[in-house]
Write a protein that holds these residues in place. Structure first.
Motif, PDB file in Angstrom:
ATOM      1  N   LYS A 187      -2.884 -27.638 -18.567  1.00  0.00           N
ATOM      2  CA  LYS A 187      -3.487 -26.561 -18.899  1.00  0.00           C
ATOM      3  C   LYS A 187      -3.319 -25.556 -17.407  1.00  0.00           C
ATOM      4  O   LYS A 187      -3.208 -24.422 -17.421  1.00  0.00           O
ATOM      5  N   ALA A 188      -3.637 -26.326 -16.423  1.00  0.00           N
ATOM      6  CA  ALA A 188      -3.751 -25.699 -15.227  1.00  0.00           C
ATOM      7  C   ALA A 188      -2.209 -25.470 -14.667  1.00  0.00           C
ATOM      8  O   ALA A 188      -1.948 -24.200 -14.041  1.00  0.00           O
ATOM      9  N   LEU A 189      -1.226 -26.299 -15.137  1.00  0.00           N
ATOM     10  CA  LEU A 189      -0.019 -25.840 -14.890  1.00  0.00           C
ATOM     11  C   LEU A 189       0.485 -24.852 -15.540  1.00  0.00           C
ATOM     12  O   LEU A 189       1.200 -23.732 -15.033  1.00  0.00           O
ATOM     13  N   ALA A 190       0.062 -24.672 -16.928  1.00  0.00           N
ATOM     14  CA  ALA A 190       0.530 -23.398 -17.721  1.00  0.00           C
ATOM     15  C   ALA A 190      -0.115 -22.331 -17.357  1.00  0.00           C
ATOM     16  O   ALA A 190       0.489 -21.060 -17.328  1.00  0.00           O
ATOM     17  N   ALA A 191      -1.364 -22.216 -16.782  1.00  0.00           N
ATOM     18  CA  ALA A 191      -1.784 -21.139 -16.274  1.00  0.00           C
ATOM     19  C   ALA A 191      -1.222 -20.162 -15.039  1.00  0.00           C
ATOM     20  O   ALA A 191      -1.367 -19.105 -15.004  1.00  0.00           O
ATOM     21  N   GLN A 192      -0.187 -21.057 -14.494  1.00  0.00           N
ATOM     22  CA  GLN A 192       0.794 -20.285 -13.420  1.00  0.00           C
ATOM     23  C   GLN A 192       1.506 -19.333 -14.292  1.00  0.00           C
ATOM     24  O   GLN A 192       2.066 -18.555 -13.473  1.00  0.00           O
ATOM     25  N   TYR A 193       1.729 -19.520 -15.410  1.00  0.00           N
ATOM     26  CA  TYR A 193       2.569 -18.573 -16.300  1.00  0.00           C
ATOM     27  C   TYR A 193       1.965 -17.671 -17.331  1.00  0.00           C
ATOM     28  O   TYR A 193       2.383 -17.331 -18.421  1.00  0.00           O
ATOM     29  N   SER A 194       0.806 -17.356 -16.897  1.00  0.00           N
ATOM     30  CA  SER A 194      -0.095 -16.523 -17.801  1.00  0.00           C
ATOM     31  C   SER A 194      -0.058 -15.154 -17.580  1.00  0.00           C
ATOM     32  O   SER A 194       0.780 -14.746 -16.404  1.00  0.00           O
ATOM     33  N   THR A 195      -0.158 -14.080 -18.550  1.00  0.00           N
ATOM     34  CA  THR A 195      -0.163 -12.711 -18.047  1.00  0.00           C
ATOM     35  C   THR A 195      -1.067 -12.443 -17.066  1.00  0.00           C
ATOM     36  O   THR A 195      -0.655 -11.495 -16.286  1.00  0.00           O
ATOM     37  N   LYS A 196      -2.192 -13.211 -16.781  1.00  0.00           N
ATOM     38  CA  LYS A 196      -2.795 -12.843 -15.416  1.00  0.00           C
ATOM     39  C   LYS A 196      -2.193 -12.887 -14.519  1.00  0.00           C
ATOM     40  O   LYS A 196      -2.411 -12.177 -13.423  1.00  0.00           O
ATOM     41  N   THR A 197      -1.423 -13.874 -14.231  1.00  0.00           N
ATOM     42  CA  THR A 197      -0.455 -13.924 -13.168  1.00  0.00           C
ATOM     43  C   THR A 197       0.795 -13.487 -12.993  1.00  0.00           C
ATOM     44  O   THR A 197       1.346 -12.913 -11.887  1.00  0.00           O
ATOM     45  N   GLN A 198       1.443 -13.073 -13.981  1.00  0.00           N
ATOM     46  CA  GLN A 198       2.641 -12.913 -14.046  1.00  0.00           C
ATOM     47  C   GLN A 198       2.987 -11.292 -14.478  1.00  0.00           C
ATOM     48  O   GLN A 198       4.064 -10.827 -13.834  1.00  0.00           O
ATOM     49  N   VAL A 199       2.097 -10.668 -15.144  1.00  0.00           N
ATOM     50  CA  VAL A 199       2.207  -9.261 -15.497  1.00  0.00           C
ATOM     51  C   VAL A 199       2.290  -8.613 -14.394  1.00  0.00           C
ATOM     52  O   VAL A 199       3.065  -7.701 -14.150  1.00  0.00           O
ATOM     53  N   PRO A 200       1.329  -8.758 -13.417  1.00  0.00           N
ATOM     54  CA  PRO A 200       1.147  -7.668 -12.010  1.00  0.00           C
ATOM     55  C   PRO A 200       2.404  -7.773 -11.273  1.00  0.00           C
ATOM     56  O   PRO A 200       2.836  -6.906 -10.900  1.00  0.00           O
ATOM     57  N   ALA A 201       3.206  -9.055 -11.360  1.00  0.00           N
ATOM     58  CA  ALA A 201       4.460  -9.135 -10.602  1.00  0.00           C
ATOM     59  C   ALA A 201       5.365  -8.364 -11.458  1.00  0.00           C
ATOM     60  O   ALA A 201       6.365  -7.557 -10.694  1.00  0.00           O
ATOM     61  N   LEU A 202       5.847  -8.276 -12.480  1.00  0.00           N
ATOM     62  CA  LEU A 202       6.764  -7.789 -13.233  1.00  0.00           C
ATOM     63  C   LEU A 202       6.115  -5.866 -13.321  1.00  0.00           C
ATOM     64  O   LEU A 202       7.238  -5.172 -12.911  1.00  0.00           O
ATOM     65  N   THR A 203       5.104  -5.728 -13.285  1.00  0.00           N
ATOM     66  CA  THR A 203       4.577  -4.410 -13.108  1.00  0.00           C
ATOM     67  C   THR A 203       4.978  -3.721 -11.747  1.00  0.00           C
ATOM     68  O   THR A 203       5.598  -2.624 -11.634  1.00  0.00           O
ATOM     69  N   ALA A 204       4.815  -4.581 -10.762  1.00  0.00           N
ATOM     70  CA  ALA A 204       5.027  -3.950  -9.464  1.00  0.00           C
ATOM     71  C   ALA A 204       6.522  -3.761  -9.382  1.00  0.00           C
ATOM     72  O   ALA A 204       7.243  -2.882  -8.498  1.00  0.00           O
ATOM     73  N   LEU A 205       7.574  -4.881  -9.922  1.00  0.00           N
ATOM     74  CA  LEU A 205       8.836  -4.755  -9.772  1.00  0.00           C
ATOM     75  C   LEU A 205       9.507  -3.638 -10.579  1.00  0.00           C
ATOM     76  O   LEU A 205      10.260  -2.904 -10.116  1.00  0.00           O
ATOM     77  N   LEU A 206       8.988  -3.417 -11.800  1.00  0.00           N
ATOM     78  CA  LEU A 206       9.424  -2.277 -12.305  1.00  0.00           C
ATOM     79  C   LEU A 206       8.953  -0.852 -11.978  1.00  0.00           C
ATOM     80  O   LEU A 206       9.777   0.350 -12.014  1.00  0.00           O
TER      81      LEU A 206
END
Length: 399
Positions: A373-392
């Motif tokens: 679960k800890a490994l998967a959490a690195q790819y949650s919306t909480k961690t990845q959506v802000p990065a994509l938001t900033a990119l776009l």
């Protein structure tokens, strides 16, 4: 003609909203809860709407995107009107005279939406949006392409469209290093890598795991292996069934979750299933929606038998449920699969799979649910959506 889009005010001085907010028009396929659509849905559901204003355009109605209103704007192409058909014919004649690509009906619809919404950027959510490339060129739209596909899917795109997307899209985003490598072969080195993500809020288990297993006729001591995806060739359903056949007699149960596509291959799979299900260790369930995670949760380990996957979100979701995975070396999974999360198999020989599954079963304590679960959490919306938001939003300093 699309109906008039009701535009909310973009001005204001509260909450740090800029007086002129960037507008992005996302152009997406919609064929149900498929990878590209779910990716965009989860992103828009969780992104900070103060960073840019979003409009989604689809050819068919999408209940997923419609459910996000009023946070986003949404429109889709309805039945073509006489006016739209007339414009299409006129532009086809014009394009033929000028030796340009013929406009697609959906592309003309997108152009009309563009004139109303006046976006700063178009985002094509899949190479399958090739049909609007003539409109991209005609409107001279600043365009980002999000590539969810591996080379096996390139056969669904014309050579001319692929060349145009690679050459003219100002920005290309993909979700794995394997996909990025394939794109670089075609001449683009400036690929931006943005992994897929799951939404932890969607993974809610309400039904008893043991109760559901019992309903399916699974014994308490059975080691359950689940696969998921549409019943098409690329998903490797045939290999999944071959593994079940070769392991008959073991206390293993094989469960596949996914809908059929009414193809000749599906007829073959149905006939094969009719022959193999007498072994008592294989079942193919219909496609699931809100209860998908309940069924995914019945497994002891997840099997990914696909030939090609640019990421494999469902494998990640299995890890988020605390389940180890045995996966084929099919591309994007290499970005997050390690010996901590399961095993990668480099063969399509069922015996090799059986040996690997047996090892995972015997060494199951090496895969504690908390670590998965800890490994998967690195790819949650909480961690990845802000990065994509900033990119776009062209503001990666504030990811």
């Amino acid at each position: 003609m699309p109906k008039k889009i009701q535009m909310p005010s973009l001005s204001g001085g509260t909450g740090g909203i800029p007086e002129i907010m960037k507008r992005i028009m996302f152009i997406s396929p919609y064929a149900g809860r498929a990878g590209a659509e779910v990716y965009l849905y989860r992103f828009l559901k969780n992104y900070d709407e103060q960073r840019f204003q979003a409009l989604v355009v689809t050819e068919k109605f999408s209940p997923l995107f419609a459910s996000l209103q009023p946070k986003i704007l949404y429109t889709y192409m309805k039945k073509s009107s006489i006016v739209m058909e007339t414009k299409k014919i006129v532009r086809q004649i014009s394009s033929k005279l000028q030796k340009q690509d013929k406009p697609h009906g959906f592309g003309l619809f997108v152009e009309e939406v563009h004139r109303q919404f006046k976006p700063d950027e178009w985002v094509l959510n899949s190479i399958l949006m090739q049909k609007v490339m003539p409109s991209v060129l005609r409107m001279q739209a600043h365009t980002t392409l999000i590539v969810h596909e591996m080379p096996s899917a390139y056969s669904f795109v014309s050579m001319q469209s692929m060349q145009a997307m690679i050459k003219y899209c100002q920005r290309i985003i993909t979700n794995s290093s394997s996909s990025s490598k394939a794109l670089s072969v075609m001449g683009r080195e400036d690929i931006r890598l943005q992994p897929c993500f799951y939404d932890a809020e969607e993974i809610r288990i309400h039904q008893s795991r043991n109760g559901l297993r019992s309903e399916l006729g699974i014994e308490p001591d059975d080691f359950v292996l689940v696969g998921a995806g549409s019943l098409d060739f690329n998903k490797g359903i045939e290999l999944f069934m071959q593994i079940s056949e070769a392991s008959s007699g073991r206390a293993w149960k094989f469960v596949w979750i996914g809908g059929e596509r009414k193809t000749g291959f599906n007829h073959f799979i149905n006939c094969l299933y009719a022959r193999l299900k007498v072994n008592g260790n294989l079942m193919i369930l219909s496609e699931k929606d809100h209860d998908f995670y309940e069924y995914l949760n019945i497994c002891d380990a997840f099997l990914l038998t696909s030939f090609n996957e640019s990421f494999s979100l469902v494998t990640l979701e299995a890890l988020a449920l605390g389940k180890p995975a045995v996966v084929y070396d099919c591309g994007g999974v290499n970005d997050f699969m390690t010996e901590v999360s399961g095993r990668i198999v480099d063969s399509r020989n069922p015996k090799k799979w059986i040996d690997t599954i047996a090892w995972v079963e015997q060494n199951y304590k090496q895969f504690p649910a908390s670590e998965l679960k800890a490994l998967a959490a690195q790819y949650s919306t909480k961690t990845q959506v802000p990065a994509l938001t900033a990119l776009l939003s062209d503001d990666e300093n504030h990811a």
